[in-house]
Design a protein around this motif. Structure first.
Motif, mmCIF file in Angstrom:
data_model
loop_
_atom_site.group_PDB
_atom_site.id
_atom_site.type_symbol
_atom_site.label_atom_id
_atom_site.label_comp_id
_atom_site.label_asym_id
_atom_site.label_seq_id
_atom_site.Cartn_x
_atom_site.Cartn_y
_atom_site.Cartn_z
ATOM 1 N N ARG A 196 0.671 -1.273 -0.197
ATOM 2 C CA ARG A 196 0.307 -0.171 0.311
ATOM 3 C C ARG A 196 0.772 1.403 -0.128
ATOM 4 O O ARG A 196 0.261 1.891 0.263
ATOM 5 C CB ARG A 196 -1.122 0.015 0.778
ATOM 6 N N THR A 197 2.419 1.334 -0.032
ATOM 7 C CA THR A 197 3.007 1.899 0.464
ATOM 8 C C THR A 197 4.232 2.195 -0.985
ATOM 9 O O THR A 197 5.061 0.986 -0.726
ATOM 10 C CB THR A 197 3.478 2.232 1.435
ATOM 11 N N ASN A 215 -4.809 -4.539 -4.575
ATOM 12 C CA ASN A 215 -6.200 -3.897 -3.162
ATOM 13 C C ASN A 215 -6.419 -2.354 -3.723
ATOM 14 O O ASN A 215 -7.376 -1.865 -3.489
ATOM 15 C CB ASN A 215 -5.918 -4.662 -1.964
ATOM 16 N N VAL A 216 -5.202 -1.847 -3.110
ATOM 17 C CA VAL A 216 -5.154 -0.297 -2.899
ATOM 18 C C VAL A 216 -5.293 0.132 -4.184
ATOM 19 O O VAL A 216 -5.910 1.130 -4.121
ATOM 20 C CB VAL A 216 -3.360 -0.055 -2.505
ATOM 21 N N GLU A 219 -8.551 1.109 -3.154
ATOM 22 C CA GLU A 219 -8.962 2.059 -1.611
ATOM 23 C C GLU A 219 -8.050 3.377 -2.138
ATOM 24 O O GLU A 219 -8.690 4.802 -1.690
ATOM 25 C CB GLU A 219 -8.194 1.355 -0.661
ATOM 26 N N ASP A 220 -7.186 3.597 -2.186
ATOM 27 C CA ASP A 220 -6.365 4.793 -2.921
ATOM 28 C C ASP A 220 -5.276 4.822 -3.664
ATOM 29 O O ASP A 220 -4.257 4.327 -4.269
ATOM 30 C CB ASP A 220 -5.301 4.884 -1.511
ATOM 31 N N ALA A 224 -1.230 3.671 -5.261
ATOM 32 C CA ALA A 224 -1.166 2.512 -6.500
ATOM 33 C C ALA A 224 -0.173 2.943 -7.601
ATOM 34 O O ALA A 224 0.758 1.917 -7.296
ATOM 35 C CB ALA A 224 -2.165 1.630 -6.641
ATOM 36 N N THR A 227 3.519 3.165 -6.361
ATOM 37 C CA THR A 227 4.453 1.788 -6.234
ATOM 38 C C THR A 227 5.321 1.821 -7.558
ATOM 39 O O THR A 227 6.235 1.250 -7.132
ATOM 40 C CB THR A 227 3.567 0.809 -6.069
#
Length: 235
Positions: A196-197, A215-216, A219-220, A224, A227
């Motif tokens: 996620r980061t 998944n990220v 969500e964000d 994403a 990365t």
């Protein structure tokens, strides 16, 4: 030529995994596909159907990057992908998820299977709370030594071209992932789970050959997308 060479899998560093059972609008999808990621993987542990898979594939196909399907349900296999990843769960407690479902698939569909496009994965599931662990009846509470032993089996006894360290839903233990990679003398090691980061992406990229970010995305999106640059900058 094998699917691995056709899609240049061994050059992949970053992959986005999109779930057919989750909504993503056209603008977000375009940003994902134009992000510089090396490929798109389509798949999920539940709710995957032929209809939602073919719809997502058609939308991704507008962009110039490899698109592969990770097969979790025989009824959801869709023609037209660049390759098909077939999980063989190394740490399952049921032979059904190692060879049973594969045998049934061949009985039914052998006449139409594109063998040259199929890439078997030695799946090592390491999050006992993940849907994939529960569905496949995996013993996911492994030590690093046990996980590495499964990697040796996949790499040296079964000669599988890909080992997938799956932590689905949580960021994993990178020491364990590094032990898996150390055990792989010829297999390409993919890591997926909880990225996620930017820092998590960097750590995972150091431990495995390829990271999968999933998944990220839902969500964000900005996190994403970040990365991709993190992984590319660390090459």
């Amino acid at each position: 030529m094998s699917a691995i060479h056709d899609i240049q899998l061994r050059q992949w560093k970053h992959v986005f995994k999109l779930d057919p059972d989750k909504e993503i609008d056209d603008e977000c999808l375009e940003r994902i596909c134009m992000s510089g990621s090396d490929a798109i993987m389509v798949g999920g542990s539940s709710g995957v159907t032929f209809e939602n898979t073919v719809d997502l594939m058609a939308r991704v196909r507008r962009f110039a990057l490899p698109v592969v399907q990770e097969v979790s349900d025989l009824d959801a296999v869709v023609p037209g992908f660049d390759a098909y990843f077939i999980p063989m769960v190394m740490n399952t407690t049921s032979t059904d998820w190692l060879v049973g479902q594969h045998k049934r698939a061949i009985e039914q569909y052998e006449y139409m299977m594109p063998w040259e496009m199929i890439i078997p994965e030695g799946y090592i599931i390491l999050n006992p709370e993940a849907t994939a662990a529960k569905v496949s009846q995996a013993n996911a509470t492994l030590t690093a030594k046990e996980a590495a032993a499964y990697a040796h089996i996949a790499d040296k006894l079964m000669r599988l071209p890909v080992i997938y360290a799956e932590y689905s839903g949580m960021f994993g233990d990178m020491d364990t992932v590094m032990q898996i990679k150390k055990a792989a003398s010829q297999a390409h090691v993919i890591y997926g789970g909880g990225i996620r980061t930017v820092e998590q992406a960097r750590l995972a990229a150091q431990a495995a050959d390829t990271i999968v970010v999933g998944n990220v995305v839902y969500e964000d999106l900005e996190a994403a997308l970040a990365t991709v640059g993190a992984v590319k900058a660390s090459q």
